[in-house]
Design an enzyme around this catalytic site. Structure first.
Site, PDB file in Angstrom:
ATOM      1  N   GLU A  51       0.853  -1.192   0.000  1.00 26.77           N
ATOM      2  CA  GLU A  51       0.000   0.000   0.000  1.00 26.77           C
ATOM      3  C   GLU A  51       0.884   1.234   0.000  1.00 26.77           C
ATOM      4  O   GLU A  51       1.793   1.363   0.821  1.00 26.77           O
ATOM      5  CB  GLU A  51      -0.949   0.024   1.198  1.00 26.77           C
ATOM      6  CG  GLU A  51      -1.877   1.237   1.158  1.00 26.77           C
ATOM      7  CD  GLU A  51      -3.085   1.122   2.071  1.00 26.77           C
ATOM      8  OE1 GLU A  51      -3.842   2.106   2.157  1.00 26.77           O
ATOM      9  OE2 GLU A  51      -3.269   0.051   2.695  1.00 26.77           O
ATOM     10  N   ASP A 103      10.185   7.881   0.445  1.00 24.52           N
ATOM     11  CA  ASP A 103       9.486   7.913  -0.833  1.00 24.52           C
ATOM     12  C   ASP A 103       9.228   6.485  -1.323  1.00 24.52           C
ATOM     13  O   ASP A 103      10.164   5.726  -1.574  1.00 24.52           O
ATOM     14  CB  ASP A 103      10.331   8.683  -1.851  1.00 24.52           C
ATOM     15  CG  ASP A 103       9.556   9.055  -3.097  1.00 24.52           C
ATOM     16  OD1 ASP A 103       8.713   8.247  -3.534  1.00 24.52           O
ATOM     17  OD2 ASP A 103       9.792  10.151  -3.645  1.00 24.52           O
ATOM     18  N   ASP A 125      -2.853  12.323  -2.481  1.00 24.12           N
ATOM     19  CA  ASP A 125      -2.983  13.779  -2.519  1.00 24.12           C
ATOM     20  C   ASP A 125      -3.284  14.217  -3.953  1.00 24.12           C
ATOM     21  O   ASP A 125      -2.510  13.937  -4.870  1.00 24.12           O
ATOM     22  CB  ASP A 125      -1.679  14.420  -2.038  1.00 24.12           C
ATOM     23  CG  ASP A 125      -1.820  15.905  -1.758  1.00 24.12           C
ATOM     24  OD1 ASP A 125      -2.637  16.573  -2.434  1.00 24.12           O
ATOM     25  OD2 ASP A 125      -1.109  16.411  -0.870  1.00 24.12           O
TER      26      ASP A 125
END
Length: 221
Positions: A51, A103, A125
């Protein structure tokens, strides 16, 4: 701060730090980002789900409790959510979770090809300002990376309540020669914080099930 050392355009910023005791717990569940260590993990597991941006970890907890035979790797740079998930997995003594707090794209790049059964990207986002669109996580380059890493029978599950981002996602999937998608609800899924917020605000949630293009059997199910 944005992660300026990454080759990728920053898609998030970090605003907090973990408390020392929580940081110590995180070490037990952290994955090492090297091709050698990841390959060793992959070779020791039958099934791997990932995920990207797990938030508070609601979906991860739901999935690992229902699929105890898989390894679930969660990527989340926002440490408040990481702390909450760590608390829950310690209380419930969950062993089949690993985490990455930098990241996600840097980690995924080191996975062997054809090694991940499922990717989740839930409510990323949307970076709604046009000048910020380049920071969106989902683009053709990233989708092509995921396409290399998923199994031939694997899937990428994407959800967003931002309609412009949904159209962007659809457009970028269509630009990937190896991927195909359909819009359909997820059958094995629990509501996350952002999904509940979307329902409260009466925003439509759009779900994308993405598969490798020659995996017609999966797309027909």
């Amino acid at each position: 701060m944005l992660f300026k050392n990454s080759k990728w355009i920053g898609s998030f910023s970090r605003r907090s730090r973990l408390k020392p005791d929580v940081d110590e717990i995180l070490e037990k569940y952290s994955i090492q980002n090297s091709k050698e260590s990841i390959e060793k993990i992959v070779n020791s597991q039958k099934r791997i789900w990932v995920e990207i941006g797990f938030g508070n970890g609601e979906n991860m907890l739901y999935q690992v409790l229902n699929e105890p035979d898989l390894l679930f790797i969660g990527c989340e740079p926002y440490l408040k959510g990481v702390s909450r998930l760590l608390t829950n997995i310690e209380i419930q003594n969950i062993k089949n979770i690993l985490m990455w707090t930098e990241d996600a794209r840097e980690l995924i790049a080191n996975f062997p090809d054809n090694s991940v059964e499922r990717f989740f990207i839930l409510f990323p986002d949307p970076w709604p300002k046009r000048s910020h669109n380049k920071r969106r996580l989902i683009n053709t380059e990233f989708l092509n990376l995921l396409a290399k890493k998923i199994l031939i029978t694997g899937e990428i599950f994407i959800a967003t309540d931002h309609q412009d981002y949904a159209e962007w996602i659809a457009s970028h999937i269509k630009q990937c020669n190896s991927l195909i998608y359909r819009e359909d609800d997820f059958t094995s899924y629990t509501l996350t914080k952002y999904h509940r917020r979307a329902l409260k605000d009466q925003r439509k949630v759009r779900f994308f099930k993405v598969s490798v293009i020659n995996n017609l059997q999966t797309m027909d199910q």
